[in-house]
Design a protein around this motif. Structure first.
Motif, mmCIF file in Angstrom:
data_model
loop_
_atom_site.group_PDB
_atom_site.id
_atom_site.type_symbol
_atom_site.label_atom_id
_atom_site.label_comp_id
_atom_site.label_asym_id
_atom_site.label_seq_id
_atom_site.Cartn_x
_atom_site.Cartn_y
_atom_site.Cartn_z
ATOM 1 N N ALA A 179 -7.291 -11.678 18.826
ATOM 2 C CA ALA A 179 -6.709 -11.061 17.631
ATOM 3 C C ALA A 179 -6.826 -11.976 16.422
ATOM 4 C CB ALA A 179 -5.249 -10.714 17.887
ATOM 5 N N ASN A 180 -6.578 -13.251 16.605
ATOM 6 C CA ASN A 180 -6.692 -14.181 15.477
ATOM 7 C C ASN A 180 -8.134 -14.324 15.012
ATOM 8 O OD1 ASN A 180 -3.986 -15.168 14.770
ATOM 9 N ND2 ASN A 180 -3.941 -15.790 16.901
ATOM 10 N N LEU A 181 -9.069 -14.305 15.942
ATOM 11 C CA LEU A 181 -10.481 -14.349 15.550
ATOM 12 C C LEU A 181 -10.891 -13.078 14.810
ATOM 13 C CD1 LEU A 181 -12.012 -15.934 18.790
ATOM 14 C CD2 LEU A 181 -11.616 -17.051 16.573
ATOM 15 N N VAL A 182 -10.402 -11.932 15.270
ATOM 16 C CA VAL A 182 -10.693 -10.663 14.586
ATOM 17 C C VAL A 182 -10.070 -10.657 13.196
ATOM 18 C CG1 VAL A 182 -10.239 -8.172 14.624
ATOM 19 C CG2 VAL A 182 -11.034 -9.319 16.687
ATOM 20 N N ASN A 183 -8.823 -11.111 13.076
ATOM 21 C CA ASN A 183 -8.179 -11.188 11.762
ATOM 22 C C ASN A 183 -8.964 -12.081 10.814
ATOM 23 O OD1 ASN A 183 -5.980 -9.468 12.076
ATOM 24 N ND2 ASN A 183 -4.688 -11.076 12.918
ATOM 25 N N PHE A 184 -9.427 -13.201 11.306
ATOM 26 C CA PHE A 184 -10.220 -14.114 10.483
ATOM 27 C C PHE A 184 -11.519 -13.451 10.037
ATOM 28 C CE2 PHE A 184 -13.404 -17.499 10.031
ATOM 29 C CZ PHE A 184 -12.817 -18.233 9.007
ATOM 30 N N ALA A 185 -12.157 -12.713 10.942
ATOM 31 C CA ALA A 185 -13.438 -12.075 10.628
ATOM 32 C C ALA A 185 -13.287 -10.910 9.652
ATOM 33 C CB ALA A 185 -14.110 -11.594 11.914
ATOM 34 N N THR A 186 -12.134 -10.230 9.686
ATOM 35 C CA THR A 186 -11.962 -9.036 8.847
ATOM 36 C C THR A 186 -11.140 -9.299 7.588
ATOM 37 O OG1 THR A 186 -10.012 -8.354 10.091
ATOM 38 C CG2 THR A 186 -12.143 -7.481 10.821
ATOM 39 N N LEU A 187 -10.718 -10.516 7.381
ATOM 40 C CA LEU A 187 -9.870 -10.844 6.234
ATOM 41 C C LEU A 187 -10.508 -10.456 4.907
ATOM 42 C CD1 LEU A 187 -7.216 -12.163 5.354
ATOM 43 C CD2 LEU A 187 -8.423 -14.339 5.287
ATOM 44 N N ASN A 188 -11.786 -10.670 4.769
ATOM 45 C CA ASN A 188 -12.476 -10.372 3.509
ATOM 46 C C ASN A 188 -13.307 -9.094 3.571
ATOM 47 O OD1 ASN A 188 -11.520 -12.679 2.101
ATOM 48 N ND2 ASN A 188 -12.937 -13.920 3.301
ATOM 49 N N LEU A 189 -13.018 -8.249 4.521
ATOM 50 C CA LEU A 189 -13.708 -6.965 4.653
ATOM 51 C C LEU A 189 -12.877 -5.912 3.913
ATOM 52 C CD1 LEU A 189 -16.123 -5.538 6.025
ATOM 53 C CD2 LEU A 189 -14.642 -5.159 7.994
ATOM 54 N N HIS A 190 -13.148 -5.780 2.622
ATOM 55 C CA HIS A 190 -12.341 -4.908 1.761
ATOM 56 C C HIS A 190 -12.962 -3.527 1.672
ATOM 57 C CE1 HIS A 190 -9.981 -8.344 0.532
ATOM 58 N NE2 HIS A 190 -11.096 -8.991 0.276
ATOM 59 N N PRO A 191 -12.213 -2.465 1.635
ATOM 60 C CA PRO A 191 -10.768 -2.324 1.774
ATOM 61 C C PRO A 191 -10.343 -1.950 3.190
ATOM 62 C CG PRO A 191 -11.642 -0.271 0.939
ATOM 63 C CD PRO A 191 -12.811 -1.204 1.172
ATOM 64 N N ILE A 192 -11.227 -2.064 4.157
ATOM 65 C CA ILE A 192 -10.926 -1.552 5.507
ATOM 66 C C ILE A 192 -10.688 -2.640 6.544
ATOM 67 C CG2 ILE A 192 -12.162 0.605 5.148
ATOM 68 C CD1 ILE A 192 -14.449 -0.673 6.837
ATOM 69 N N GLY A 193 -10.538 -3.868 6.137
ATOM 70 C CA GLY A 193 -10.362 -4.949 7.095
ATOM 71 C C GLY A 193 -9.196 -4.737 8.039
ATOM 72 N N TRP A 194 -8.075 -4.247 7.509
ATOM 73 C CA TRP A 194 -6.906 -4.027 8.367
ATOM 74 C C TRP A 194 -7.156 -2.905 9.359
ATOM 75 C CZ3 TRP A 194 -4.171 0.510 8.575
ATOM 76 C CH2 TRP A 194 -4.418 1.442 7.554
#
Length: 197
Positions: A179-194
């Motif tokens: 989960a932490n690796l996924v959060n790190f990878a999607t942090l700058n994936l705007h606007p759908i990272g979450w």
């Protein structure tokens, strides 16, 4: 005193099929760990806050205080805690279902509830959708946390029971890491990272 070898006269062998069963069953811990790790990262993503908690986003931009003051919002707290409260309540129901219908069915209910909750959260357009999704995920986690360790204990030979049962806790930890690796990878994936997380 009777030794384990003398007491356990059931013929058993550790085969690849048995090991796969252990690992698949222990994945109940993976979904719990993943959710523990993912929710903290998602609630820190600006796109998520803008969509569902705009007041928190504004506070995050302008307040120069601790994170507690920035994230002090009852709806955000409801979002976070709804999963854990529903997991707690559902674990009591899962105990009865385990006794009446068996461990495998309880694990299947757990998986189905968690998947439906994930789909609802991913597609959420309103806060109430997020809360319903989190509650369903919590039901899945509550059922899984009740049934998986019990199932692992039952299918493990006496000599390997401790090692097999610890797979659940190991996969909780692996889930947090993923989960932490996924959060790190999607942090700058705007606007759908979450949503990807």
């Amino acid at each position: 005193m009777v030794s384990i070898e003398e007491k356990d006269d059931f013929p058993w062998r550790v085969t690849p099929y048995v090991v796969i069963c252990w690992l698949l069953a222990a994945c109940g811990g993976l979904m719990f760990g993943y959710d523990i790790g993912i929710s903290g990262g998602v609630t820190g993503m600006d796109d998520f806050l803008i969509n569902f908690f705009p007041k928190v986003y504004e506070r995050k931009q302008h307040v120069q205080q601790s994170n507690y003051c920035k994230y002090d919002n009852q709806y955000l707290q409801l979002f976070t805690s709804s999963l854990y409260l529903s997991a707690l309540v559902s674990s009591f129901l899962a105990s009865k279902l385990c006794s009446v219908k068996g461990r495998k069915l309880t694990i299947m209910v757990s998986s189905l509830s968690f998947i439906v909750g994930c789909i609802i959260c991913t597609a959420a357009q309103h806060l109430w959708m997020l809360i319903i999704g989190r509650v369903l995920m919590g039901v899945g986690i509550g059922f899984g946390n009740e049934a998986v360790p019990l199932f692992l204990s039952e299918i493990a030979p006496v000599q390997h029971r401790g090692a097999v049962n610890i797979l659940f806790q190991l996969l909780v930890t692996v889930g947090i890491l993923i989960a932490n690796l996924v959060n790190f990878a999607t942090l700058n994936l705007h606007p759908i990272g979450w949503r990807v997380s």
